[in-house]
Write a protein that holds these residues in place. Sequence first.
Motif, PDB file in Angstrom:
ATOM      1  N   GLU A  55       9.205  -1.532 -14.334  1.00 55.04           N
ATOM      2  CA  GLU A  55       7.908  -2.196 -14.449  1.00 55.04           C
ATOM      3  C   GLU A  55       8.132  -3.523 -15.156  1.00 55.04           C
ATOM      4  O   GLU A  55       8.836  -3.583 -16.156  1.00 55.04           O
ATOM      5  CB  GLU A  55       6.931  -1.324 -15.237  1.00 55.04           C
TER       6      GLU A  55
ATOM      7  N   GLU B 249       4.545  -1.128  -9.493  1.00 50.26           N
ATOM      8  CA  GLU B 249       4.081  -0.967 -10.870  1.00 50.26           C
ATOM      9  C   GLU B 249       3.520   0.432 -11.125  1.00 50.26           C
ATOM     10  O   GLU B 249       3.230   0.783 -12.256  1.00 50.26           O
ATOM     11  CB  GLU B 249       3.008  -2.016 -11.197  1.00 50.26           C
TER      12      GLU B 249
ATOM     13  N   THR C  61       8.083   3.599  -9.220  1.00 52.77           N
ATOM     14  CA  THR C  61       9.222   2.894  -9.809  1.00 52.77           C
ATOM     15  C   THR C  61      10.468   3.762  -9.733  1.00 52.77           C
ATOM     16  O   THR C  61      11.572   3.256  -9.536  1.00 52.77           O
ATOM     17  CB  THR C  61       8.958   2.475 -11.272  1.00 52.77           C
TER      18      THR C  61
END
Length: 169
Positions: free
Chosen positions: A136, A124, A129
């Motif tokens: 996310e 997250e 990411t």
Amino acid sequence: TLPAIALGVEPVEPGIMKKKPRGRKSNFFSGGVASSIIYQGILEGILVLGAYQFGLHVGPHVGNAAMQHADALTMAFLTLGLIQLFHAFNSKFIHKSIFRAQTFENKWFNGAILISALVMAAVEIPFLTKIFDVTELDGMQWLVVIVAGFLMIIIVEIIKFFERKAARK
């Protein structure tokens, strides 16, 4: 990896010396281990594919096919990881329930599970990411991932219950 290493220092099950020894012709897959591996592997696959399918139809990117697919892949990836963490508790006992005090006695194992869960949650963090090529997730998507992961424990525990009941007869 950390939970697997911590399982290596797991104390033996209470009463292990009261059990009959395995026969000479038995092997690692004896005593219901092979069938457990097969059905639990199939169950993991179903849960991961279910999370993926769910990810294709819910979330903030509905209508954007590429992002829906990316969300679904992220959900499948995280579900598989979470299943592995939860299932590590199931792996401590082949036939006994994990809902007992001895399940949580190994502080190294518990710490390894916690660290691994935190690493998974790190997806997250925005720059991670990109590194992991994941998206996310929103709250509903995380709920699906957590429920799918926890279902592994519930279903395996139900099957263990019926196996113990059948063995008593």
